[in-house]
Write a protein that holds these residues in place. Structure first.
Motif, PDB file in Angstrom:
ATOM      1  N   TYR A   1      52.609  25.940 -31.651  1.00 38.67           N
ATOM      2  CA  TYR A   1      53.909  25.604 -31.054  1.00 38.67           C
ATOM      3  C   TYR A   1      54.130  24.086 -31.081  1.00 38.67           C
ATOM      4  O   TYR A   1      55.173  23.607 -31.514  1.00 38.67           O
ATOM      5  N   ARG A   2      53.136  23.327 -30.615  1.00 40.76           N
ATOM      6  CA  ARG A   2      53.271  21.863 -30.623  1.00 40.76           C
ATOM      7  C   ARG A   2      53.390  21.333 -32.041  1.00 40.76           C
ATOM      8  O   ARG A   2      54.161  20.416 -32.313  1.00 40.76           O
ATOM      9  N   GLY A   3      52.628  21.905 -32.964  1.00 40.67           N
ATOM     10  CA  GLY A   3      52.700  21.471 -34.358  1.00 40.67           C
ATOM     11  C   GLY A   3      54.065  21.725 -34.973  1.00 40.67           C
ATOM     12  O   GLY A   3      54.593  20.882 -35.697  1.00 40.67           O
ATOM     13  N   VAL A   4      54.642  22.887 -34.687  1.00 39.08           N
ATOM     14  CA  VAL A   4      55.975  23.209 -35.210  1.00 39.08           C
ATOM     15  C   VAL A   4      57.002  22.213 -34.679  1.00 39.08           C
ATOM     16  O   VAL A   4      57.811  21.671 -35.439  1.00 39.08           O
TER      17      VAL A   4
ATOM     18  N   LYS B   1      61.616  24.126 -22.926  1.00 37.77           N
ATOM     19  CA  LYS B   1      61.358  25.539 -22.639  1.00 37.77           C
ATOM     20  C   LYS B   1      60.376  26.065 -23.681  1.00 37.77           C
ATOM     21  O   LYS B   1      60.767  26.388 -24.789  1.00 37.77           O
ATOM     22  N   THR B   2      59.133  26.135 -23.322  1.00 37.18           N
ATOM     23  CA  THR B   2      58.101  26.528 -24.276  1.00 37.18           C
ATOM     24  C   THR B   2      58.042  28.039 -24.408  1.00 37.18           C
ATOM     25  O   THR B   2      57.206  28.690 -23.802  1.00 37.18           O
ATOM     26  N   ASN B   3      58.958  28.577 -25.232  1.00 35.44           N
ATOM     27  CA  ASN B   3      58.912  30.008 -25.509  1.00 35.44           C
ATOM     28  C   ASN B   3      59.284  30.255 -26.966  1.00 35.44           C
ATOM     29  O   ASN B   3      59.776  29.363 -27.660  1.00 35.44           O
ATOM     30  N   PHE B   4      59.016  31.464 -27.409  1.00 35.51           N
ATOM     31  CA  PHE B   4      59.239  31.796 -28.815  1.00 35.51           C
ATOM     32  C   PHE B   4      60.712  31.691 -29.194  1.00 35.51           C
ATOM     33  O   PHE B   4      61.044  31.218 -30.275  1.00 35.51           O
TER      34      PHE B   4
ATOM     35  N   MET C   1      72.844  17.282 -35.087  1.00 40.91           N
ATOM     36  CA  MET C   1      72.952  17.330 -33.625  1.00 40.91           C
ATOM     37  C   MET C   1      72.453  18.679 -33.093  1.00 40.91           C
ATOM     38  O   MET C   1      71.811  18.732 -32.041  1.00 40.91           O
ATOM     39  N   ASN C   2      72.737  19.761 -33.802  1.00 41.79           N
ATOM     40  CA  ASN C   2      72.241  21.085 -33.402  1.00 41.79           C
ATOM     41  C   ASN C   2      70.719  21.130 -33.464  1.00 41.79           C
ATOM     42  O   ASN C   2      70.076  21.668 -32.563  1.00 41.79           O
ATOM     43  N   VAL C   3      70.149  20.571 -34.544  1.00 41.53           N
ATOM     44  CA  VAL C   3      68.690  20.538 -34.666  1.00 41.53           C
ATOM     45  C   VAL C   3      68.104  19.715 -33.517  1.00 41.53           C
ATOM     46  O   VAL C   3      67.153  20.139 -32.854  1.00 41.53           O
ATOM     47  N   HIS C   4      68.685  18.542 -33.285  1.00 38.00           N
ATOM     48  CA  HIS C   4      68.185  17.674 -32.215  1.00 38.00           C
ATOM     49  C   HIS C   4      68.252  18.386 -30.859  1.00 38.00           C
ATOM     50  O   HIS C   4      67.301  18.356 -30.083  1.00 38.00           O
ATOM     51  N   TYR C   5      69.377  19.034 -30.583  1.00 35.29           N
ATOM     52  CA  TYR C   5      69.544  19.748 -29.313  1.00 35.29           C
ATOM     53  C   TYR C   5      68.517  20.874 -29.176  1.00 35.29           C
ATOM     54  O   TYR C   5      67.873  21.023 -28.136  1.00 35.29           O
ATOM     55  N   HIS C   6      68.363  21.675 -30.229  1.00 31.66           N
ATOM     56  CA  HIS C   6      67.436  22.810 -30.148  1.00 31.66           C
ATOM     57  C   HIS C   6      65.978  22.353 -30.085  1.00 31.66           C
ATOM     58  O   HIS C   6      65.153  23.017 -29.444  1.00 31.66           O
ATOM     59  N   LEU C   7      65.658  21.229 -30.731  1.00 32.96           N
ATOM     60  CA  LEU C   7      64.302  20.688 -30.608  1.00 32.96           C
ATOM     61  C   LEU C   7      64.043  20.242 -29.170  1.00 32.96           C
ATOM     62  O   LEU C   7      62.959  20.481 -28.626  1.00 32.96           O
TER      63      LEU C   7
END
Length: 180
Positions: A161-164, A72-75, A60-66
Motif C-alpha cells: 500500500y505504501r509503495g503504491v 484513508k488507508t483502504n483498498f 488534480m484528480n490524481v492529486h486529490y485521490h492520492l
C-alpha cells in the motif's frame, strides 16, 4: 479559448472532487488569470501558458485521490488513486495498472492460502481413521502456519500500500515535470 470557457471546462471536469476543494482549485486558476492580466497578457496567452483544462483536471484528480488514499488507508481509496493515475496516459496503463492488479492477485492468493491452512484442522478432524495425536499435531502445525502466513501477508499488504502511494506520487511529479 477565453477565460470563462477555460474555467467552465475545468470546473466541469473537476466534478468528482468535493465542492470545497474544487472551489480552492478554481480560485487558484482565477488568480493565475489575474496575475497574467497584471503582467499584460491576453486571456488567450494565459490559457496557452496554463495548458489543457483536461490535463489539469486529470492531474488534480490524481492529486486529490492520492491525498485521500494517504488519509484513508483502504483498498477502495487506493483503487481510486490508481484509476485516476491510469487516466494520465498509456504509460500508466502499462506500468501502473498491470503490476497493481498482478500484485493484488498475489496478495489475495496468500490470504486464501492462510485461510485454508487455518481452517484445515477442522477438515483433518473430520477424517475418521486418523490417529488423534497425529491429527492434533498436524492440525496445530497447519493452523500456526496459516496464522504466520496471514500475519506476514498483512504486513506485506501494508508495505505494498505504501509503495503504491509513493510510486503514484512520484509518477505525478514526473508527469508534472514534463509538462512544465
Amino acid at each position: 479559448m477565453t477565460k470563462a470557457e477555460f474555467l467552465d471546462e475545468l470546473e466541469h471536469l473537476l466534478a468528482g472532487i468535493p465542492a470545497q476543494d474544487r472551489q480552492e482549485i478554481m480560485a487558484d486558476y482565477e488568480e493565475h488569470f489575474a496575475i497574467g492580466r497584471i503582467q499584460g497578457k491576453s486571456e488567450a496567452e494565459i490559457v496557452l501558458a496554463l495548458g489543457s483544462p483536461r490535463l489539469i483536471a486529470k492531474e488534480m484528480n490524481v492529486h486529490y485521490h492520492l491525498k485521500q488514499a494517504a488519509e484513508k488507508t483502504n483498498f477502495g481509496s487506493t483503487m481510486r488513486a490508481v484509476y485516476a493515475s491510469v487516466g494520465l496516459g498509456f504509460f500508466n496503463l502499462a506500468f501502473v495498472l498491470g503490476p497493481f492488479v498482478a500484485l493484488c492477485a498475489v496478495l489475495v492468493a496468500f490470504f486464501a492460502v492462510a485461510a485454508v491452512l487455518i481452517v484445515s484442522p477442522v477438515l483433518i478432524l473430520l477424517e475418521p481413521d486418523n490417529d488423534l495425536l497425529w491429527t492434533l499435531l498436524l492440525g496445530a502445525t497447519l493452523c500456526s502456519l496459516g496464522v504466520l502466513i496471514g500475519v506476514g501477508t498483512l504486513s506485506l499488504s501494508k508495505l505494498f500500500y505504501r509503495g503504491v502511494l509513493n510510486y503514484l506520487q512520484w509518477n505525478l511529479k514526473v508527469i508534472r515535470g514534463k509538462r512544465r
